[in-house]
Scaffold this active site. Structure first.
Site, PDB file in Angstrom:
ATOM      1  N   GLY A  26       1.614   2.438   2.311  1.00  0.00           N
ATOM      2  CA  GLY A  26       1.901   3.633   3.497  1.00  0.00           C
ATOM      3  C   GLY A  26       2.753   2.204   4.301  1.00  0.00           C
ATOM      4  NE  ARG A  33      32.494  -1.920 -31.977  1.00  0.00           N
ATOM      5  CZ  ARG A  33      31.994  -1.093 -32.919  1.00  0.00           C
ATOM      6  NH1 ARG A  33      31.890  -1.875 -33.439  1.00  0.00           N
ATOM      7  NH2 ARG A  33      31.821   0.144 -33.106  1.00  0.00           N
ATOM      8  NE  ARG A  40      10.746 -12.575   0.485  1.00  0.00           N
ATOM      9  CZ  ARG A  40      11.172 -12.230   1.458  1.00  0.00           C
ATOM     10  NH1 ARG A  40      11.619 -12.885   2.466  1.00  0.00           N
ATOM     11  NH2 ARG A  40      11.030 -10.757   1.702  1.00  0.00           N
ATOM     12  CB  SER A  61      10.531  -2.569   4.173  1.00  0.00           C
ATOM     13  OG  SER A  61      10.778  -2.362   2.468  1.00  0.00           O
ATOM     14  CD  GLU A 117      -2.511  -1.426   2.582  1.00  0.00           C
ATOM     15  OE1 GLU A 117      -2.668  -0.889   3.664  1.00  0.00           O
ATOM     16  OE2 GLU A 117      -3.192  -1.874   3.067  1.00  0.00           O
ATOM     17  CB  ILE A 121      30.899  -5.270 -22.659  1.00  0.00           C
ATOM     18  CG1 ILE A 121      31.705  -5.392 -21.342  1.00  0.00           C
ATOM     19  CG2 ILE A 121      31.425  -6.272 -24.402  1.00  0.00           C
ATOM     20  CD1 ILE A 121      31.562  -6.974 -20.911  1.00  0.00           C
ATOM     21  CG  PHE A 122      26.394  -5.325 -26.190  1.00  0.00           C
ATOM     22  CD1 PHE A 122      26.886  -6.008 -25.362  1.00  0.00           C
ATOM     23  CD2 PHE A 122      26.145  -5.571 -27.372  1.00  0.00           C
ATOM     24  CE1 PHE A 122      25.806  -7.718 -25.743  1.00  0.00           C
ATOM     25  CE2 PHE A 122      25.690  -6.715 -27.444  1.00  0.00           C
ATOM     26  CZ  PHE A 122      25.271  -7.668 -26.939  1.00  0.00           C
ATOM     27  CD  GLN A 139      44.778  -8.061 -18.008  1.00  0.00           C
ATOM     28  OE1 GLN A 139      45.197  -7.109 -17.665  1.00  0.00           O
ATOM     29  NE2 GLN A 139      45.851  -9.030 -17.875  1.00  0.00           N
ATOM     30  CD  GLU A 156       7.222 -10.519  -5.007  1.00  0.00           C
ATOM     31  OE1 GLU A 156       7.362 -11.355  -3.752  1.00  0.00           O
ATOM     32  OE2 GLU A 156       6.591 -10.590  -6.139  1.00  0.00           O
TER      33      GLU A 156
END
Ligand SMILES: Cc1cc2nc3c(=O)[nH]c(=O)nc-3n(C[C@H](O)[C@H](O)[C@H](O)COP(=O)(O)OP(=O)(O)OC[C@H]3O[C@@H](n4cnc5c(N)ncnc54)[C@H](O)[C@@H]3O)c2cc1C
Length: 394
Positions: A128, A265, A240, A131, A126, A338-339, A276, A364
């Protein structure tokens, strides 16, 4: 110690991979472009779920489910988790607490949900209460022979396609009387408040619903009055573990794509994998993923076949969710790096996974809440659930 998959388990994982590659992945671009699927694609995907036996993998055969144990459900979810757009949510997996219903409730809710004729959504959170579930302000009070529910629920995943909700409410406003009610969406007083937009593209929505004086009967109380927290905890535990499975699957895809891209690439006269700086990113991704996956498999095996009790599974599920979701977050961040510029483009799976994996550290139970659960377990019972090994004393 034989850690090999059985032939049956290996076949299940292979079938799940094929379902992901042949049914889910081809829908990714459409889902991303249209923020969901067209009715035609959704109907075809639903039929594919039924044709390939991918419905209700987490429920008993007598209820219309597939009767798999949690290790097998994990193996399947790991493969489906490779898909972007949360397309893994297309194969419905009715909430596990529905198995606690009476025969009449199973006939009305669980069995049609397993068959794909109905769909559930779980409504706890909700404005409020996040957790801290004890802060739920949705109430249920007695009025004659009915219960009257008032409140508002946020982030109700799949609420747009669901036709009933498991509503976590407090009887008479008392957190000690937390209770789960089965509420049909077409009951007078159930109202869509709004459908917010989120960071990720998700095949379904996460709407906010209001419950204004919604009347339900005693036959819509799941389990007992006051049992709501335990039922919701069962849902958290399964979810979970499944987040652990899907994040490992998603991160594995990211590593595969990144390794192939880095080999292909070329810059400065070399494949970038020869630098590296790039190769070490890939090495960290692989090693961390191996650790997370090892933990996921061990905990699920222990839960399904190793005799772990409910408390131990609850304790370990938090560690699985924490480690797998945080690992996947680091892996996907490196994959985008990396891309390069391509990693920032929405037509790349790594870009979509980057947005999608972020919520796995939040829903969750956030990573902080998983640490709270783990720390409580350490304080109450010591480190054995984390440092021990199934079958050993220590
Ligand atoms: C896309 C999406 C889908 C969701 N689907 C559903 C659903 O289907 N059903 C449902 O009921 N809910 C759903 N949720 C809600 C989700 O479970 C909550 O958002 C989550 O539990 C966190 O609650 P909160 O957002 O209120 O954050 P808060 O509880 O307000 O937390 C805010 C911050 O404070 C931290 N914090 C809080 N308490 C502690 C503590 N004790 N120690 C340390 N840090 C703490 C948190 O870790 C977080 O960083 C969904 C959420 C999202 C984003």
């Amino acid at each position: 110690m034989d850690m090999r998959l059985t032939a049956e388990d290996a076949a299940l994982a292979a079938e799940a991979r094929a379902f992901c590659d042949e049914v889910l992945v081809p829908l990714e671009d459409e889902c991303e472009e249209h923020d969901g699927l067209t009715p035609e694609s959704a109907a075809a995907a639903k039929q594919a779920v039924l044709d390939r036996g991918c419905n209700a993998i987490n429920h008993a055969v007598e209820d219309g489910g597939r009767g798999y144990d949690v290790f097998q459900v994990m193996l399947i979810e790991e493969q489906w988790g490779r898909a972007t757009g949360a397309l893994w949510d297309i194969p419905w997996r009715p909430s596990i607490p529905l198995a606690a219903g009476t025969e009449a409730q199973k006939d009305r809710y669980l069995r049609p949900a397993c068959a794909g004729d109905r769909r559930d959504a779980y409504a706890i959170t909700e404005e409020g209460a996040g957790s801290d579930v004890s802060m739920v302000a949705t109430t249920a009070r007695r009025d004659g022979d009915a219960w009257v529910i008032d409140g508002e629920k946020w982030h109700v995943t799949s609420g747009d396609v669901a036709d009933f909700f498991l509503v976590h409410a407090h009887v008479d406003g008392d957190p000690a009387k937390a209770t789960v009610f089965l509420v049909d969406k077409d009951t007078p007083g159930v109202r869509l408040v709004r459908t917010p937009k989120y960071m990720h593209t998700f095949v379904f929505e996460h709407p906010i619903f209001a419950f204004d004086g919604v009347r339900v009967g005693d036959d819509q109380v799941l389990g007992e009055v006051g049992q709501g927290f335990e039922l919701t905890k069962d849902w958290f535990v399964e979810e979970r573990i499944m987040i652990g499975a899907r994040t490992v699957g998603a991160a594995t895809r990211a590593l595969e794509l990144s390794t192939a891209f880095a080999a292909d690439r070329r810059q400065f006269g070399s494949a970038i994998i020869d630098f590296q700086g790039v190769a070490f990113m890939l090495a960290d991704m692989a090693a961390e993923l191996m650790a997370a996956k090892s933990m996921l498999y061990r905990v699920c095996w222990d839960a399904a076949r190793g005799g772990a009790d409910r408390k131990r599974i609850h304790a370990e599920a938090s560690a699985v969710k924490l480690v797998c979701s945080e690992t996947a977050g680091r892996v996907i961040d490196k994959a985008v790096q990396i891309f390069g510029g391509r990693g920032y483009m929405r037509d790349q799976p790594v870009e979509r996974l980057y947005r999608e994996l972020r919520v796995d550290r939040i829903w969750e139970g956030t990573s902080e809440i998983q640490r709270v659960v783990i720390a409580n377990e350490l304080a109450k019972r010591g480190p054995e659930a984390y440092t021990g090994w199934p079958g050993s004393d220590g």
